[in-house]
Design a protein around this motif. Structure first.
Motif, PDB file in Angstrom:
ATOM      1  N   GLU A 313      -0.552   6.152   5.952  1.00 21.90           N
ATOM      2  CA  GLU A 313      -0.316   4.941   5.161  1.00 21.90           C
ATOM      3  C   GLU A 313      -0.693   3.712   6.001  1.00 21.90           C
ATOM      4  O   GLU A 313      -1.246   2.741   5.492  1.00 21.90           O
ATOM      5  CB  GLU A 313       1.158   4.901   4.716  1.00 21.90           C
ATOM      6  CG  GLU A 313       1.555   3.707   3.872  1.00 21.90           C
ATOM      7  CD  GLU A 313       0.760   3.538   2.574  1.00 21.90           C
ATOM      8  OE1 GLU A 313       0.269   4.536   2.014  1.00 21.90           O
ATOM      9  OE2 GLU A 313       0.605   2.366   2.128  1.00 21.90           O
ATOM     10  N   ARG A 335     -12.825   8.983  -3.458  1.00 19.13           N
ATOM     11  CA  ARG A 335     -11.709   9.753  -2.926  1.00 19.13           C
ATOM     12  C   ARG A 335     -12.329  10.869  -2.118  1.00 19.13           C
ATOM     13  O   ARG A 335     -13.291  11.495  -2.584  1.00 19.13           O
ATOM     14  CB  ARG A 335     -10.892  10.357  -4.084  1.00 19.13           C
ATOM     15  CG  ARG A 335      -9.966   9.352  -4.730  1.00 19.13           C
ATOM     16  CD  ARG A 335      -9.831   9.613  -6.203  1.00 19.13           C
ATOM     17  NE  ARG A 335     -11.083   9.198  -6.862  1.00 19.13           N
ATOM     18  CZ  ARG A 335     -11.170   8.810  -8.115  1.00 19.13           C
ATOM     19  NH1 ARG A 335     -10.123   8.790  -8.856  1.00 19.13           N
ATOM     20  NH2 ARG A 335     -12.322   8.447  -8.643  1.00 19.13           N
ATOM     21  N   ASP A 354      -2.757  13.421  -5.417  1.00 17.62           N
ATOM     22  CA  ASP A 354      -2.041  12.286  -6.012  1.00 17.62           C
ATOM     23  C   ASP A 354      -1.989  11.099  -5.048  1.00 17.62           C
ATOM     24  O   ASP A 354      -2.069   9.944  -5.461  1.00 17.62           O
ATOM     25  CB  ASP A 354      -0.635  12.695  -6.504  1.00 17.62           C
ATOM     26  CG  ASP A 354       0.206  13.303  -5.394  1.00 17.62           C
ATOM     27  OD1 ASP A 354      -0.388  13.828  -4.416  1.00 17.62           O
ATOM     28  OD2 ASP A 354       1.448  13.250  -5.473  1.00 17.62           O
ATOM     29  N   VAL A 355      -1.912  11.380  -3.754  1.00 20.72           N
ATOM     30  CA  VAL A 355      -1.903  10.279  -2.775  1.00 20.72           C
ATOM     31  C   VAL A 355      -3.288   9.616  -2.743  1.00 20.72           C
ATOM     32  O   VAL A 355      -3.408   8.382  -2.725  1.00 20.72           O
ATOM     33  CB  VAL A 355      -1.514  10.796  -1.364  1.00 20.72           C
ATOM     34  CG1 VAL A 355      -1.575   9.682  -0.331  1.00 20.72           C
ATOM     35  CG2 VAL A 355      -0.150  11.453  -1.397  1.00 20.72           C
ATOM     36  N   LYS A 356      -4.331  10.445  -2.752  1.00 16.74           N
ATOM     37  CA  LYS A 356      -5.699   9.893  -2.768  1.00 16.74           C
ATOM     38  C   LYS A 356      -5.884   8.989  -3.974  1.00 16.74           C
ATOM     39  O   LYS A 356      -6.428   7.888  -3.881  1.00 16.74           O
ATOM     40  CB  LYS A 356      -6.724  11.035  -2.862  1.00 16.74           C
ATOM     41  CG  LYS A 356      -6.982  11.741  -1.563  1.00 16.74           C
ATOM     42  CD  LYS A 356      -8.248  12.563  -1.652  1.00 16.74           C
ATOM     43  CE  LYS A 356      -7.945  14.010  -1.841  1.00 16.74           C
ATOM     44  NZ  LYS A 356      -9.067  14.900  -1.853  1.00 16.74           N
ATOM     45  N   GLN A 357      -5.413   9.470  -5.132  1.00 13.42           N
ATOM     46  CA  GLN A 357      -5.591   8.702  -6.365  1.00 13.42           C
ATOM     47  C   GLN A 357      -4.845   7.360  -6.282  1.00 13.42           C
ATOM     48  O   GLN A 357      -5.378   6.313  -6.632  1.00 13.42           O
ATOM     49  CB  GLN A 357      -5.081   9.512  -7.561  1.00 13.42           C
ATOM     50  CG  GLN A 357      -5.265   8.837  -8.903  1.00 13.42           C
ATOM     51  CD  GLN A 357      -6.741   8.612  -9.235  1.00 13.42           C
ATOM     52  OE1 GLN A 357      -7.587   9.459  -8.982  1.00 13.42           O
ATOM     53  NE2 GLN A 357      -7.070   7.432  -9.776  1.00 13.42           N
ATOM     54  N   GLU A 358      -3.624   7.423  -5.755  1.00 11.19           N
ATOM     55  CA  GLU A 358      -2.803   6.212  -5.679  1.00 11.19           C
ATOM     56  C   GLU A 358      -3.459   5.196  -4.731  1.00 11.19           C
ATOM     57  O   GLU A 358      -3.535   4.000  -5.019  1.00 11.19           O
ATOM     58  CB  GLU A 358      -1.395   6.635  -5.216  1.00 11.19           C
ATOM     59  CG  GLU A 358      -0.342   5.565  -5.249  1.00 11.19           C
ATOM     60  CD  GLU A 358      -0.144   4.916  -3.892  1.00 11.19           C
ATOM     61  OE1 GLU A 358       0.424   3.830  -3.847  1.00 11.19           O
ATOM     62  OE2 GLU A 358      -0.586   5.494  -2.866  1.00 11.19           O
ATOM     63  N   ARG A 359      -3.994   5.686  -3.614  1.00 10.18           N
ATOM     64  CA  ARG A 359      -4.674   4.772  -2.673  1.00 10.18           C
ATOM     65  C   ARG A 359      -5.941   4.217  -3.289  1.00 10.18           C
ATOM     66  O   ARG A 359      -6.276   3.051  -3.103  1.00 10.18           O
ATOM     67  CB  ARG A 359      -4.993   5.515  -1.356  1.00 10.18           C
ATOM     68  CG  ARG A 359      -3.740   5.760  -0.562  1.00 10.18           C
ATOM     69  CD  ARG A 359      -4.008   6.409   0.778  1.00 10.18           C
ATOM     70  NE  ARG A 359      -2.732   6.714   1.402  1.00 10.18           N
ATOM     71  CZ  ARG A 359      -2.560   7.555   2.422  1.00 10.18           C
ATOM     72  NH1 ARG A 359      -3.599   8.169   2.949  1.00 10.18           N
ATOM     73  NH2 ARG A 359      -1.364   7.763   2.921  1.00 10.18           N
ATOM     74  N   TRP A 360      -6.640   5.061  -4.016  1.00  9.28           N
ATOM     75  CA  TRP A 360      -7.875   4.604  -4.672  1.00  9.28           C
ATOM     76  C   TRP A 360      -7.558   3.472  -5.653  1.00  9.28           C
ATOM     77  O   TRP A 360      -8.239   2.451  -5.686  1.00  9.28           O
ATOM     78  CB  TRP A 360      -8.546   5.785  -5.404  1.00  9.28           C
ATOM     79  CG  TRP A 360      -9.874   5.454  -5.984  1.00  9.28           C
ATOM     80  CD1 TRP A 360     -11.087   5.525  -5.351  1.00  9.28           C
ATOM     81  CD2 TRP A 360     -10.153   5.002  -7.320  1.00  9.28           C
ATOM     82  NE1 TRP A 360     -12.088   5.136  -6.203  1.00  9.28           N
ATOM     83  CE2 TRP A 360     -11.546   4.801  -7.419  1.00  9.28           C
ATOM     84  CE3 TRP A 360      -9.362   4.729  -8.442  1.00  9.28           C
ATOM     85  CZ2 TRP A 360     -12.166   4.356  -8.594  1.00  9.28           C
ATOM     86  CZ3 TRP A 360      -9.981   4.289  -9.609  1.00  9.28           C
ATOM     87  CH2 TRP A 360     -11.360   4.100  -9.662  1.00  9.28           C
ATOM     88  N   ASN A 361      -6.477   3.659  -6.431  1.00  8.28           N
ATOM     89  CA  ASN A 361      -6.091   2.621  -7.398  1.00  8.28           C
ATOM     90  C   ASN A 361      -5.799   1.299  -6.686  1.00  8.28           C
ATOM     91  O   ASN A 361      -6.258   0.237  -7.117  1.00  8.28           O
ATOM     92  CB  ASN A 361      -4.849   3.028  -8.196  1.00  8.28           C
ATOM     93  CG  ASN A 361      -5.119   4.205  -9.107  1.00  8.28           C
ATOM     94  OD1 ASN A 361      -6.272   4.554  -9.353  1.00  8.28           O
ATOM     95  ND2 ASN A 361      -4.064   4.838  -9.600  1.00  8.28           N
ATOM     96  N   ARG A 362      -5.024   1.403  -5.595  1.00 11.81           N
ATOM     97  CA  ARG A 362      -4.675   0.167  -4.876  1.00 11.81           C
ATOM     98  C   ARG A 362      -5.923  -0.481  -4.281  1.00 11.81           C
ATOM     99  O   ARG A 362      -6.089  -1.695  -4.320  1.00 11.81           O
ATOM    100  CB  ARG A 362      -3.662   0.473  -3.760  1.00 11.81           C
ATOM    101  CG  ARG A 362      -2.237   0.558  -4.270  1.00 11.81           C
ATOM    102  CD  ARG A 362      -1.381   1.403  -3.364  1.00 11.81           C
ATOM    103  NE  ARG A 362      -1.117   0.777  -2.074  1.00 11.81           N
ATOM    104  CZ  ARG A 362      -0.708   1.458  -0.986  1.00 11.81           C
ATOM    105  NH1 ARG A 362      -0.561   2.759  -1.040  1.00 11.81           N
ATOM    106  NH2 ARG A 362      -0.466   0.829   0.133  1.00 11.81           N
TER     107      ARG A 362
END
Ligand code: SF4
Length: 443
Positions: A313, A335, A354-362
């Motif tokens: 993170e 990603r 899911d972590v990759k996706q969340e970071r990509w969104n941010r």
């Protein structure tokens, strides 16, 4: 009696601009030998699929295209990056006729000759001197080298395409000259690592128009800029010598667009080290600030990977902070995908989807806000815009800061109809996240 019809070949081109250039070369050779291109697999004498093997998803797309060609035609030759790992193809499709790797033009042609021999006709050499292009007539990709000397841990391109092999400067310039003579208005310089151009041939000079031109990034850029077309530089790494090209970009008469496509991929020193990125140690933020001082119009485009194995993170937050500071104009983000055969997969723990996706969104939300802010600065300015497509009321084009297919667009209202390939002066009246809108005020 021999069939008087010229043999027909259907062609599918997948992958990056480098693969597109390979496709253009193969098609040019086929047309020079009298083959015709078919729009559909059905009814063609054979099909060629130029594959991409960069990511698992690209490989899946390539396999699907091969399957479709086999179902609709039956006679299929496969080439391109996936051809470097033929077993992946033969496992699923043992009946493809031939498999060749990237740039193996001769082998592709030989395979085509076996399946559908060329028709002998003295009038078939009527190929335009610039070759056959798959891009619209007004812009063209110009490949200056093949392969790559870097060994980024997420990438298998050096395995597929080998080490850097630069073309002599005169070869590149002659091709560029032919393209411009044929009506091309914008040259997109591509390679795997444009700033490393010439290293393998020790920057050897070659003869072009009564003078010697060295195979150096700056020398080549300067000469390309004399041809009268826009010149856009892609896949440049921030090595110190890149600084030398910025004054050319600041000089509107040089032909070199104030645009740099630099795939930074990350900003955390730990992640960059594990990625083994070229020029990772350069102090990029300071360099970017200096470039913008010299050339305030400079548009910076880049791509990034989030969710690289072991990315914490903290690494990711550093990336966001860096992005805020760098204020890049145009940004793409992937990603991380574990490409089979890439060293990165074994370097550290894989990041859950899911972590990759969340970071990509941010990441994308941050990049979008920056892009919007950067574009807003253009409100009220006059920009030169090259027209890509014309509609009944509005034309779609690109400013010097927009590369085709990857960047945004400028939508142009005009009191007189615009033509594709024309460069108009446009007053910018509205800015969105990625696109601009304006009115043509000069032609
Ligand atoms: S620079 Fe790195 S990512 Fe680009 S082709 Fe070379 S090894 Fe692959």
């Amino acid at each position: 009696m021999t069939d008087p019809r010229p043999p027909k070949v259907s062609f599918v081109s997948l992958g990056c601009p480098k693969a597109l250039v390979d496709s253009e070369r193969i098609i040019t050779r086929l047309r020079a030998e009298g083959y015709e291109l078919a729009r559909q697999h059905q009814g063609a004498d054979l099909a060629i699929v130029n594959t991409c093997g960069f990511l698992e998803s690209a490989q899946a797309e390539s396999l699907e295209a091969i399957g479709t060609a086999l179902a609709e035609n039956g006679k299929v030759i496969v080439t391109g990056c996936m051809g470097a790992e033929p077993e992946k193809i033969t496992e699923r499709f043992p009946n493809v006729l031939a498999i060749t790797g990237p740039q193996q033009y001769e082998t592709v042609l030989a395979a085509v000759h076996r399946v559908a021999p060329p028709r002998h006709d003295p009038f078939i050499d009527l190929v335009p001197p610039e070759g056959i292009k798959l891009t619209p007539r007004h812009y063209a990709y110009l490949k200056i080298s093949e392969g790559c000397n870097n060994r980024c841990t997420f990438c298998i391109i050096p395995k597929l395409r080998g080490d850097l092999a630069s073309r002599p400067a005169a070869d590149v310039l002659r091709e560029a000259e032919r393209l411009v003579t044929a009506g091309v208005k914008e040259l997109l310089v591509i390679s795997q690592d444009t700033s490393a151009y010439g290293l393998d041939i020790k920057y050897a000079a070659s003869q072009w128009r009564e003078r010697e031109v060295r195979a150096r990034f700056l020398d080549l850029a300067r000469e390309l800029g004399t041809l009268g077309a826009w010149v856009r530089l892609h896949y440049v790494y921030p090595y110190p010598h890149v600084d030398e090209v910025i004054p050319l970009m600041a000089d509107a008469g040089s032909g070199i667009l104030p645009y740099l496509d630099i795939p930074f991929q990350h900003a955390s020193p730990d992640v960059l080290r594990r990625m083994r990125r070229p020029a990772a140690q350069e102090q990029t933020l300071g360099r970017i600030a200096r470039w913008r001082d010299i050339c305030p119009e400079l548009t910076l485009r880049s791509t990034f990977i989030v969710g690289f194995p072991g990315e914490t993170e903290d690494d990711f937050t550093r990336l966001l902070d860096w992005l805020d500071e760098a204020q890049l104009d145009r940004v793409g983000c992937f990603r991380y995908e574990p490409v089979r055969g890439a060293a990165a997969n074994d370097l550290a723990e894989l990041i859950p989807d899911d972590v990759k996706q969340e970071r990509w969104n941010r990441f994308m939300a941050r990049a979008q806000a920056i892009s919007k802010r950067r574009l807003k600065r253009k409100l009220g300015t006059r920009q030169q815009v090259i027209i890509d497509e014309v509609g009944p009321t509005v034309a779609r084009g690109r400013s010097k800061g927009d590369a085709p297919e990857i960047d945004g667009a400028v939508y142009v209202a005009s009191r007189r109809p615009l033509r594709v390939g024309e460069i108009a002066t446009v007053k910018i009246e509205r800015a969105e996240e990625y696109d601009l809108h304006g009115t043509a005020v000069g032609f």
